[in-house]
Design an enzyme around this catalytic site. Structure first.
Site, PDB file in Angstrom:
ATOM      1  N   GLU A  24      -4.681  -6.523   4.429  1.00  7.68           N
ATOM      2  CA  GLU A  24      -3.998  -6.145   3.202  1.00  7.68           C
ATOM      3  C   GLU A  24      -2.645  -5.570   3.620  1.00  7.68           C
ATOM      4  O   GLU A  24      -2.591  -4.681   4.472  1.00  7.68           O
ATOM      5  CB  GLU A  24      -4.802  -5.090   2.442  1.00  7.68           C
ATOM      6  CG  GLU A  24      -4.146  -4.792   1.112  1.00  7.68           C
ATOM      7  CD  GLU A  24      -4.895  -3.788   0.244  1.00  7.68           C
ATOM      8  OE1 GLU A  24      -5.988  -3.346   0.627  1.00  7.68           O
ATOM      9  OE2 GLU A  24      -4.337  -3.457  -0.816  1.00  7.68           O
ATOM     10  N   ARG A  81     -17.144  -2.169  13.215  1.00  5.36           N
ATOM     11  CA  ARG A  81     -15.769  -1.728  13.352  1.00  5.36           C
ATOM     12  C   ARG A  81     -15.534  -1.178  14.737  1.00  5.36           C
ATOM     13  O   ARG A  81     -16.451  -0.601  15.327  1.00  5.36           O
ATOM     14  CB  ARG A  81     -15.559  -0.524  12.434  1.00  5.36           C
ATOM     15  CG  ARG A  81     -14.733  -0.774  11.278  1.00  5.36           C
ATOM     16  CD  ARG A  81     -14.730   0.381  10.322  1.00  5.36           C
ATOM     17  NE  ARG A  81     -14.277  -0.211   9.104  1.00  5.36           N
ATOM     18  CZ  ARG A  81     -12.986  -0.289   8.754  1.00  5.36           C
ATOM     19  NH1 ARG A  81     -12.050   0.256   9.468  1.00  5.36           N
ATOM     20  NH2 ARG A  81     -12.629  -0.910   7.661  1.00  5.36           N
ATOM     21  N   LYS A 106      -5.853   3.628   7.352  1.00  7.22           N
ATOM     22  CA  LYS A 106      -4.437   3.463   7.031  1.00  7.22           C
ATOM     23  C   LYS A 106      -3.928   4.627   6.186  1.00  7.22           C
ATOM     24  O   LYS A 106      -2.790   5.048   6.320  1.00  7.22           O
ATOM     25  CB  LYS A 106      -4.220   2.145   6.282  1.00  7.22           C
ATOM     26  CG  LYS A 106      -4.251   0.952   7.220  1.00  7.22           C
ATOM     27  CD  LYS A 106      -3.780  -0.297   6.521  1.00  7.22           C
ATOM     28  CE  LYS A 106      -4.943  -1.144   6.149  1.00  7.22           C
ATOM     29  NZ  LYS A 106      -4.579  -2.510   5.743  1.00  7.22           N
TER      30      LYS A 106
HETATM   31  P1  ATP Z   1      -8.802   0.907   5.835  1.00  5.08           P
HETATM   32  O1  ATP Z   1      -9.611   1.039   7.088  1.00  5.08           O
HETATM   33  O2  ATP Z   1      -7.631   1.798   5.833  1.00  5.08           O
HETATM   34  O3  ATP Z   1      -9.631   0.977   4.613  1.00  5.08           O
HETATM   35  P2  ATP Z   1      -8.588  -1.783   6.651  1.00  5.08           P
HETATM   36  O4  ATP Z   1      -8.242  -1.402   8.018  1.00  5.08           O
HETATM   37  O5  ATP Z   1      -9.942  -2.262   6.314  1.00  5.08           O
HETATM   38  O6  ATP Z   1      -8.226  -0.560   5.762  1.00  5.08           O
HETATM   39  P3  ATP Z   1      -7.541  -4.402   6.036  1.00  5.08           P
HETATM   40  O7  ATP Z   1      -6.134  -4.804   5.946  1.00  5.08           O
HETATM   41  O8  ATP Z   1      -8.419  -4.741   4.897  1.00  5.08           O
HETATM   42  O9  ATP Z   1      -7.518  -2.848   6.195  1.00  5.08           O
HETATM   43  O10 ATP Z   1      -8.169  -4.977   7.354  1.00  5.08           O
HETATM   44  C1  ATP Z   1      -8.056  -6.347   7.685  1.00  5.08           C
HETATM   45  C2  ATP Z   1      -9.237  -6.779   8.478  1.00  5.08           C
HETATM   46  O11 ATP Z   1      -9.355  -6.007   9.666  1.00  5.08           O
HETATM   47  C3  ATP Z   1     -10.532  -6.618   7.716  1.00  5.08           C
HETATM   48  O12 ATP Z   1     -11.252  -7.849   7.815  1.00  5.08           O
HETATM   49  C4  ATP Z   1     -11.246  -5.520   8.410  1.00  5.08           C
HETATM   50  O13 ATP Z   1     -12.633  -5.743   8.383  1.00  5.08           O
HETATM   51  C5  ATP Z   1     -10.682  -5.561   9.820  1.00  5.08           C
HETATM   52  N1  ATP Z   1     -10.676  -4.224  10.409  1.00  5.08           N
HETATM   53  C6  ATP Z   1     -10.087  -3.128   9.910  1.00  5.08           C
HETATM   54  N2  ATP Z   1     -10.332  -2.054  10.671  1.00  5.08           N
HETATM   55  C7  ATP Z   1     -11.084  -2.474  11.703  1.00  5.08           C
HETATM   56  C8  ATP Z   1     -11.672  -1.843  12.835  1.00  5.08           C
HETATM   57  N3  ATP Z   1     -11.517  -0.541  13.061  1.00  5.08           N
HETATM   58  N4  ATP Z   1     -12.382  -2.603  13.691  1.00  5.08           N
HETATM   59  C9  ATP Z   1     -12.535  -3.913  13.470  1.00  5.08           C
HETATM   60  N5  ATP Z   1     -12.024  -4.571  12.425  1.00  5.08           N
HETATM   61  C10 ATP Z   1     -11.312  -3.876  11.537  1.00  5.08           C
HETATM   62 MG    MG Z   2     -10.132  -3.243   4.231  1.00  7.33          MG
END
Ligand code: ATP
Ligand code: MG
Length: 564
Positions: free
Chosen positions: A37, A263, A273
């Site tokens: 996003e 994650r 974020k």
């Molecule tokens: P927030 O953690 O702030 O809610 P987000 O990191 O999930 O936001 P996105 O832009 O939706 O933000 O993430 C894009 C992709 O990265 C998603 O498919 C998410 O599952 C993956 N992602 C985000 N954080 C992690 C992480 N710590 N480890 C692995 N994958 C991640």
């Molecule tokens: Mg997300």
């Protein structure tokens, strides 16, 4: 490091995908996507998701897309879109022409919603957000049907069209899936598919007054792009039945499969974020690229290479259960990588003047220094040696402890690539007693190629010639937080109260060897005996700035102890 790759090299996702390929599912095709996003910059957790999505596709000779999941207009911005692409390219991935935006599908998504209404699978609800929440029930109690659940298809179509046209205020109506208010899975209790938001979208402008939710837009975007395997993090596990429901109810051609993985969590940092933005906005860090953050921009500025990050993501593996990765695992990856590629140079961080009394005044000798003992092709350079030098303050002790093999009165040490010297006396500030300079004599036979070149002494020190050295600012970093899990916010304590007040040390008066005078931002070096450093982007023609990427040895054991 934990990973669920029980049988040899393959983790559960790779195993599953290999089985699908073998079974000829999707005609044997593998197509993945990374769906950020655009409401913030990427961090190391995203790198894990990128590496996973993109490498599993590469391994199966498949494809991967970059898709901006931009269905929530309020926080999204085109600057993030540009920056995210930059970061993914820097990591070394190329999505070729497969760059997509969920917002490009707004019209198609709308048509799918209309189909759901026609088929009796969606309805317009006019309860307030609070009322909808109250009717949703709890984990132990089922929900109750909204009085609008029985609206006719005609009325629903009319209201939905008028929602689109902008006739209603934000929150006046929502479009909901008609699934089951008694489902044990709360996500299936008539989830919201569309909301009224009369705000402009950074790409679609004022074209839309309604925006789809993630749960509706994501499966359909996957399907429209022909995604075969939709890899996402564990928090979406309970949404998978909804993902399936949307694809089934919309009767799509390509039925993507959602698979969840853990994650990446790291200690002594935050990754959400929202929290990162708070740190940036409130000035706790200098920006998204602050070298103390585990954002890709921060890591790059700190001196991490894309290769080291990819290796780290590989080593962390793919697990089905959340865990926490320790910082030393990341630091190990960068040390290994820089050990192979970084030139060794001499830099004095806390300078102490050394004068070699029997070395001719005005004489300069060029000493030959090896650039990288790990890489014969890296060659060598010359380093000027003269009568006045700088060494590290720590390398001199007037009253040394036992087994101090560095410089101390009466003891010989070798100056790296140069002579053996012996400390003869110390000059101190009469008032403060501080050591101003150290006087030595040198043995002219001990230079490389000289008759006593092989003579051994116990200590070897790095040094720079005072007349030739270049001044530099060096920034040393420690962990940004003093607590392993600052985001836990136990007993309501805000994560910011765990910020480490000593996370940045600036050393304004370092002296580095002259070969670094024109060093370009981003270039990595090993400062001999001190660690890996890289030239910071604040460097100008007048001022050299270095960041310490990582010390030569793991120092986390000490930090853990301190924080207990
Ligand atoms: P927030 O953690 O702030 O809610 P987000 O990191 O999930 O936001 P996105 O832009 O939706 O933000 O993430 C894009 C992709 O990265 C998603 O498919 C998410 O599952 C993956 N992602 C985000 N954080 C992690 C992480 N710590 N480890 C692995 N994958 C991640
Ligand atoms: Mg997300």
């Amino acid at each position: 490091m934990t990973s669920d790759s029980s049988s040899g090299s393959k983790d559960f996702i790779r195993t599953l995908i290999a089985q699908d390929v073998k079974a000829g599912k999707h005609g044997g095709r593998v197509h993945t996507r990374f769906p950020p996003e655009p409401n913030g910059h990427l961090h190391i957790g995203h790198a894990k998701a990128i590496c996973l999505n993109f490498t599993v596709a590469e391994e199966q000779h498949g494809r991967y897309n970059l898709r901006f999941d931009d269905t929530n207009p309020s926080k999204e911005h085109v600057d993030y879109v540009t920056s995210i692409q930059e970061d993914i390219r820097w990591l070394g991935f190329d999505w070729e022409d497969r760059l997509f935006h969920a917002s490009d599908y707004f019209e198609q998504l709308y048509q799918f919603a209309v189909k759901l209404i026609r088929d009796g699978n969606a309805y317009v609800d006019s309860l307030s957000a609070d009322e909808i929440r109250a009717n949703r029930g709890t984990l132990t109690e089922s929900g109750t049907d909204s009085p609008h659940r029985i609206r006719s298809v005609t009325e629903n179509l009319d209201l939905f069209a008028r929602m689109r046209a902008g006739e209603f205020e934000d929150g006046a109506h929502v479009l909901r899936a008609k699934i089951d208010m008694t489902s044990p899975n709360i996500n299936l209790r008539d989830p919201t598919l569309y909301r009224i938001r009369r705000v402009p979208h950074y790409r679609a402008g004022n074209a839309w007054n309604i925006y789809p939710t993630y749960d509706f837009a994501h499966p359909l975007s996957d399907s429209l792009e022909g995604i075969t395997h939709s890899l996402c993090t564990l928090e979406f596990q309970d949404h998978r039945p909804l993902y399936e429901w949307v694809l089934n109810a919309c009767q799509v051609d390509c039925h993507s499969q959602q698979i969840e993985f853990a994650r990446l969590n790291m200690n002594y940092t935050v990754m959400s974020k929202r929290k990162l933005l708070q740190l940036v906005d409130e000035g706790h860090v200098s920006g998204w690229d602050d070298p103390r953050l585990l954002t890709l921009k921060g890591l790059r500025r700190r001196g991490y290479t894309p290769e080291s990050i990819r290796t780290f993501c590989e080593q962390v593996g793919v697990a089905k259960r959340d865990g926490i990765i320790e910082m030393p695992a990341l630091e190990h990856a960068i040390r290994e990588d820089l050990n192979r590629r970084a030139f060794r140079v001499m830099a004095v961080l806390h300078p102490l003047k050394v004068i070699i009394d029997n070395f001719p005044e005005g004489q300069v000798e060029d000493m030959n220094a090896v650039n990288n003992p790990e890489d014969a092709a890296a060659g060598s350079r010359t380093v000027p040696f003269s009568r006045e030098l700088y060494i590290e303050q720590d390398d001199f002790r007037e009253d040394p402890p036992k087994k101090f093999f560095r410089m101390t009165p009466g003891q010989e040490v070798r100056l790296r690539y140069a002579y053996i010297v012996r400390c003869e006396r110390v000059v101190k500030d009469e008032q403060t007693g501080a050591i101003l300079e150290v006087h030595c004599t040198y043995d002219p036979d001990t230079r490389s190629g000289g008759p006593q070149a092989g003579r051994k002494v116990k200590g070897t020190l790095h040094w720079v010639s005072a007349a030739h050295a270049v001044s530099a600012e060096v920034r040393l970093y420690e962990s940004l937080f003093t607590k392993a899990n600052p985001a836990e916010e136990k007993n309501g304590v805000d994560f910011r109260s765990y910020l480490n007040p000593d996370s940045l040390h600036i050393l304004p008066n370092c002296q580095v060897e002259p070969s670094l005078a024109d060093a370009k931002p981003g270039t990595p070096y090993q400062f001999e005996r001190q660690g890996y450093f890289c030239v910071d982007s604040d460097t100008t023609a007048d001022k050299l700035v270095f960041n310490r990427t990582v010390a030569l040895r793991d120092s986390w054991a000490k930090i853990e102890k301190k924080s207990q």
